[in-house]
Structures are given as C-alpha cells and as structure tokens.
Design a protein around this motif. Structure first.
Motif, PDB file in Angstrom:
ATOM      1  N   ARG A  57     -24.334 -29.708  65.522  1.00 16.36           N
ATOM      2  CA  ARG A  57     -25.605 -30.396  65.222  1.00 16.36           C
ATOM      3  C   ARG A  57     -26.063 -31.243  66.407  1.00 16.36           C
ATOM      4  NH1 ARG A  57     -23.464 -31.407  59.683  1.00 16.36           N
ATOM      5  NH2 ARG A  57     -24.648 -29.981  58.349  1.00 16.36           N
ATOM      6  N   GLU A  58     -25.124 -32.017  66.955  1.00 16.58           N
ATOM      7  CA  GLU A  58     -25.471 -32.878  68.091  1.00 16.58           C
ATOM      8  C   GLU A  58     -25.856 -32.047  69.313  1.00 16.58           C
ATOM      9  OE1 GLU A  58     -23.788 -36.504  70.864  1.00 16.58           O
ATOM     10  OE2 GLU A  58     -22.532 -35.752  69.242  1.00 16.58           O
ATOM     11  N   LEU A  59     -25.120 -30.987  69.570  1.00 14.29           N
ATOM     12  CA  LEU A  59     -25.417 -30.118  70.700  1.00 14.29           C
ATOM     13  C   LEU A  59     -26.815 -29.521  70.572  1.00 14.29           C
ATOM     14  CD1 LEU A  59     -24.392 -28.721  73.281  1.00 14.29           C
ATOM     15  CD2 LEU A  59     -23.423 -26.949  71.805  1.00 14.29           C
ATOM     16  N   VAL A  60     -27.140 -28.976  69.410  1.00 11.27           N
ATOM     17  CA  VAL A  60     -28.460 -28.377  69.174  1.00 11.27           C
ATOM     18  C   VAL A  60     -29.557 -29.432  69.315  1.00 11.27           C
ATOM     19  CG1 VAL A  60     -29.937 -27.331  67.412  1.00 11.27           C
ATOM     20  CG2 VAL A  60     -27.631 -26.446  67.787  1.00 11.27           C
ATOM     21  N   ARG A  61     -29.342 -30.609  68.763  1.00 11.21           N
ATOM     22  CA  ARG A  61     -30.341 -31.679  68.836  1.00 11.21           C
ATOM     23  C   ARG A  61     -30.605 -32.098  70.268  1.00 11.21           C
ATOM     24  NH1 ARG A  61     -30.017 -36.822  69.575  1.00 11.21           N
ATOM     25  NH2 ARG A  61     -27.783 -36.932  69.260  1.00 11.21           N
ATOM     26  N   ARG A  62     -29.533 -32.323  71.025  1.00  6.05           N
ATOM     27  CA  ARG A  62     -29.701 -32.819  72.385  1.00  6.05           C
ATOM     28  C   ARG A  62     -30.273 -31.759  73.326  1.00  6.05           C
ATOM     29  NH1 ARG A  62     -24.433 -36.240  73.784  1.00  6.05           N
ATOM     30  NH2 ARG A  62     -25.798 -37.701  74.818  1.00  6.05           N
ATOM     31  N   ILE A  63     -29.806 -30.527  73.189  1.00  4.28           N
ATOM     32  CA  ILE A  63     -30.356 -29.435  74.014  1.00  4.28           C
ATOM     33  C   ILE A  63     -31.840 -29.270  73.712  1.00  4.28           C
ATOM     34  CG2 ILE A  63     -30.343 -26.912  74.317  1.00  4.28           C
ATOM     35  CD1 ILE A  63     -27.981 -28.123  75.714  1.00  4.28           C
ATOM     36  N   THR A  64     -32.198 -29.307  72.438  1.00  2.10           N
ATOM     37  CA  THR A  64     -33.597 -29.161  72.037  1.00  2.10           C
ATOM     38  C   THR A  64     -34.454 -30.269  72.640  1.00  2.10           C
ATOM     39  OG1 THR A  64     -32.991 -28.031  69.994  1.00  2.10           O
ATOM     40  CG2 THR A  64     -35.173 -29.047  70.062  1.00  2.10           C
ATOM     41  N   GLU A  65     -33.977 -31.507  72.610  1.00  5.63           N
ATOM     42  CA  GLU A  65     -34.728 -32.628  73.188  1.00  5.63           C
ATOM     43  C   GLU A  65     -35.021 -32.392  74.670  1.00  5.63           C
ATOM     44  OE1 GLU A  65     -32.389 -36.137  72.513  1.00  5.63           O
ATOM     45  OE2 GLU A  65     -32.825 -36.166  70.360  1.00  5.63           O
ATOM     46  N   VAL A  66     -34.016 -31.967  75.410  1.00  3.67           N
ATOM     47  CA  VAL A  66     -34.184 -31.754  76.852  1.00  3.67           C
ATOM     48  C   VAL A  66     -35.162 -30.612  77.122  1.00  3.67           C
ATOM     49  CG1 VAL A  66     -32.997 -30.990  78.950  1.00  3.67           C
ATOM     50  CG2 VAL A  66     -31.948 -32.714  77.481  1.00  3.67           C
ATOM     51  N   VAL A  67     -35.004 -29.506  76.407  1.00  2.04           N
ATOM     52  CA  VAL A  67     -35.875 -28.352  76.629  1.00  2.04           C
ATOM     53  C   VAL A  67     -37.320 -28.698  76.261  1.00  2.04           C
ATOM     54  CG1 VAL A  67     -36.363 -25.981  75.905  1.00  2.04           C
ATOM     55  CG2 VAL A  67     -34.005 -26.682  76.385  1.00  2.04           C
ATOM     56  N   ARG A  68     -37.518 -29.408  75.163  1.00  3.21           N
ATOM     57  CA  ARG A  68     -38.881 -29.819  74.785  1.00  3.21           C
ATOM     58  C   ARG A  68     -39.515 -30.672  75.873  1.00  3.21           C
ATOM     59  NH1 ARG A  68     -38.070 -31.560  68.468  1.00  3.21           N
ATOM     60  NH2 ARG A  68     -38.347 -29.463  67.602  1.00  3.21           N
ATOM     61  N   LYS A  69     -38.754 -31.604  76.408  1.00  5.40           N
ATOM     62  CA  LYS A  69     -39.279 -32.513  77.425  1.00  5.40           C
ATOM     63  C   LYS A  69     -39.640 -31.765  78.712  1.00  5.40           C
ATOM     64  CE  LYS A  69     -38.120 -36.733  79.912  1.00  5.40           C
ATOM     65  NZ  LYS A  69     -37.133 -37.799  80.094  1.00  5.40           N
ATOM     66  N   ILE A  70     -38.765 -30.879  79.146  1.00  2.00           N
ATOM     67  CA  ILE A  70     -38.981 -30.180  80.410  1.00  2.00           C
ATOM     68  C   ILE A  70     -40.052 -29.099  80.286  1.00  2.00           C
ATOM     69  CG2 ILE A  70     -37.884 -28.644  82.106  1.00  2.00           C
ATOM     70  CD1 ILE A  70     -35.322 -30.361  81.681  1.00  2.00           C
ATOM     71  N   TYR A  71     -39.980 -28.289  79.230  1.00  2.00           N
ATOM     72  CA  TYR A  71     -40.941 -27.193  79.053  1.00  2.00           C
ATOM     73  C   TYR A  71     -42.239 -27.634  78.389  1.00  2.00           C
ATOM     74  CZ  TYR A  71     -37.947 -23.258  80.398  1.00  2.00           C
ATOM     75  OH  TYR A  71     -37.183 -22.358  81.084  1.00  2.00           O
ATOM     76  N   LYS A  72     -42.230 -28.822  77.801  1.00  2.00           N
ATOM     77  CA  LYS A  72     -43.401 -29.329  77.080  1.00  2.00           C
ATOM     78  C   LYS A  72     -43.845 -28.375  75.974  1.00  2.00           C
ATOM     79  CE  LYS A  72     -44.987 -32.058  81.017  1.00  2.00           C
ATOM     80  NZ  LYS A  72     -43.681 -32.454  81.355  1.00  2.00           N
ATOM     81  N   VAL A  73     -42.851 -27.971  75.152  1.00  2.00           N
ATOM     82  CA  VAL A  73     -43.105 -27.119  73.990  1.00  2.00           C
ATOM     83  C   VAL A  73     -42.496 -27.796  72.774  1.00  2.00           C
ATOM     84  CG1 VAL A  73     -43.140 -24.966  75.315  1.00  2.00           C
ATOM     85  CG2 VAL A  73     -40.988 -25.771  74.337  1.00  2.00           C
ATOM     86  N   HIS A  74     -42.893 -27.321  71.609  1.00  2.00           N
ATOM     87  CA  HIS A  74     -42.355 -27.907  70.381  1.00  2.00           C
ATOM     88  C   HIS A  74     -41.208 -27.067  69.811  1.00  2.00           C
ATOM     89  CE1 HIS A  74     -42.187 -30.337  66.804  1.00  2.00           C
ATOM     90  NE2 HIS A  74     -42.237 -29.230  66.075  1.00  2.00           N
ATOM     91  N   HIS A  75     -41.392 -25.761  69.782  1.00  2.00           N
ATOM     92  CA  HIS A  75     -40.398 -24.878  69.170  1.00  2.00           C
ATOM     93  C   HIS A  75     -39.363 -24.426  70.187  1.00  2.00           C
ATOM     94  CE1 HIS A  75     -42.677 -24.707  65.491  1.00  2.00           C
ATOM     95  NE2 HIS A  75     -43.765 -24.481  66.205  1.00  2.00           N
ATOM     96  N   VAL A  76     -38.088 -24.619  69.840  1.00  2.00           N
ATOM     97  CA  VAL A  76     -36.972 -24.222  70.689  1.00  2.00           C
ATOM     98  C   VAL A  76     -35.900 -23.608  69.788  1.00  2.00           C
ATOM     99  CG1 VAL A  76     -35.147 -25.039  72.251  1.00  2.00           C
ATOM    100  CG2 VAL A  76     -37.408 -26.120  72.300  1.00  2.00           C
ATOM    101  N   SER A  77     -35.374 -22.467  70.187  1.00  2.00           N
ATOM    102  CA  SER A  77     -34.256 -21.859  69.457  1.00  2.00           C
ATOM    103  C   SER A  77     -32.978 -22.059  70.251  1.00  2.00           C
ATOM    104  CB  SER A  77     -34.473 -20.358  69.271  1.00  2.00           C
ATOM    105  OG  SER A  77     -35.532 -20.117  68.388  1.00  2.00           O
ATOM    106  N   VAL A  78     -31.904 -22.395  69.547  1.00  2.00           N
ATOM    107  CA  VAL A  78     -30.596 -22.534  70.171  1.00  2.00           C
ATOM    108  C   VAL A  78     -29.628 -21.648  69.387  1.00  2.00           C
ATOM    109  CG1 VAL A  78     -28.717 -24.108  70.785  1.00  2.00           C
ATOM    110  CG2 VAL A  78     -31.092 -24.911  70.874  1.00  2.00           C
ATOM    111  N   VAL A  79     -28.933 -20.780  70.096  1.00  2.65           N
ATOM    112  CA  VAL A  79     -27.956 -19.891  69.483  1.00  2.65           C
ATOM    113  C   VAL A  79     -26.592 -20.232  70.069  1.00  2.65           C
ATOM    114  CG1 VAL A  79     -27.240 -17.491  69.153  1.00  2.65           C
ATOM    115  CG2 VAL A  79     -29.685 -18.062  69.261  1.00  2.65           C
ATOM    116  N   ILE A  80     -25.623 -20.477  69.205  1.00  7.31           N
ATOM    117  CA  ILE A  80     -24.279 -20.828  69.653  1.00  7.31           C
ATOM    118  C   ILE A  80     -23.359 -19.636  69.381  1.00  7.31           C
ATOM    119  CG2 ILE A  80     -22.316 -22.375  69.351  1.00  7.31           C
ATOM    120  CD1 ILE A  80     -24.374 -24.490  68.358  1.00  7.31           C
ATOM    121  N   HIS A  81     -22.759 -19.118  70.438  1.00  8.47           N
ATOM    122  CA  HIS A  81     -21.744 -18.072  70.314  1.00  8.47           C
ATOM    123  C   HIS A  81     -20.387 -18.742  70.501  1.00  8.47           C
ATOM    124  CE1 HIS A  81     -24.725 -14.771  71.826  1.00  8.47           C
ATOM    125  NE2 HIS A  81     -25.022 -15.199  70.613  1.00  8.47           N
ATOM    126  N   GLU A  82     -19.570 -18.695  69.485  1.00 14.89           N
ATOM    127  CA  GLU A  82     -18.251 -19.312  69.574  1.00 14.89           C
ATOM    128  C   GLU A  82     -17.219 -18.279  70.012  1.00 14.89           C
ATOM    129  OE1 GLU A  82     -18.169 -22.895  66.457  1.00 14.89           O
ATOM    130  OE2 GLU A  82     -18.117 -20.918  65.528  1.00 14.89           O
TER     131      GLU A  82
END
Length: 66
Positions: free
Chosen positions: A19-44
């Motif tokens: 949850r924290e990883l997805v939240r933080r990655i999403t925040e950074v990508v939104r800020k840099i790309y200036k977009v709202h929708h971001v998908s994060v896929v985690i492969h374990e």
C-alpha cells in the motif's frame, strides 16, 4: 488519456508495505508527469528466482544471516 503504468519487480511483501509503495510511487509519478491516473503493478519474486551480481538472492540473504 495517457496513463503511466509502473511495473515493480521485487520480493514478496506484506499488504501494508505494498500500500505504501503504491501510494508513494503514485505521488511521484503524478507530480512529475502531471497526470491524475497512474497504474502500479507489483510482480513478487521468490529470492531463489532473482540473481544479483552472479549469485542467487536467496544465497546472498543466507550468507548475511550467517
């Protein structure tokens, strides 16, 4: 609409860590790309399926644990 997709290859993690990883990655990508929708896929991956510098990660972890 452009929606960045971020794929993370990593070791297994608990749901709170993910949850924290997805939240933080999403925040950074939104800020840099200036977009709202971001998908994060985690492969374990299991440590015995990952190699680092010519060694299996499982072996590296075992050595560190002594």
């Amino acid at each position: 609409m452009v929606m960045p997709t971020i794929i993370i290859e990593g070791l297994k993690a608990d749901v709170e860590t993910k949850r924290e990883l997805v939240r933080r990655i999403t925040e950074v990508v939104r800020k840099i790309y200036k977009v709202h929708h971001v998908s994060v896929v985690i492969h374990e991956n299991e440590p015995e399926n990952v190699g680092v510098d010519g060694e299996l990660l499982a072996d590296i972890i075992a050595k560190r644990r002594g």
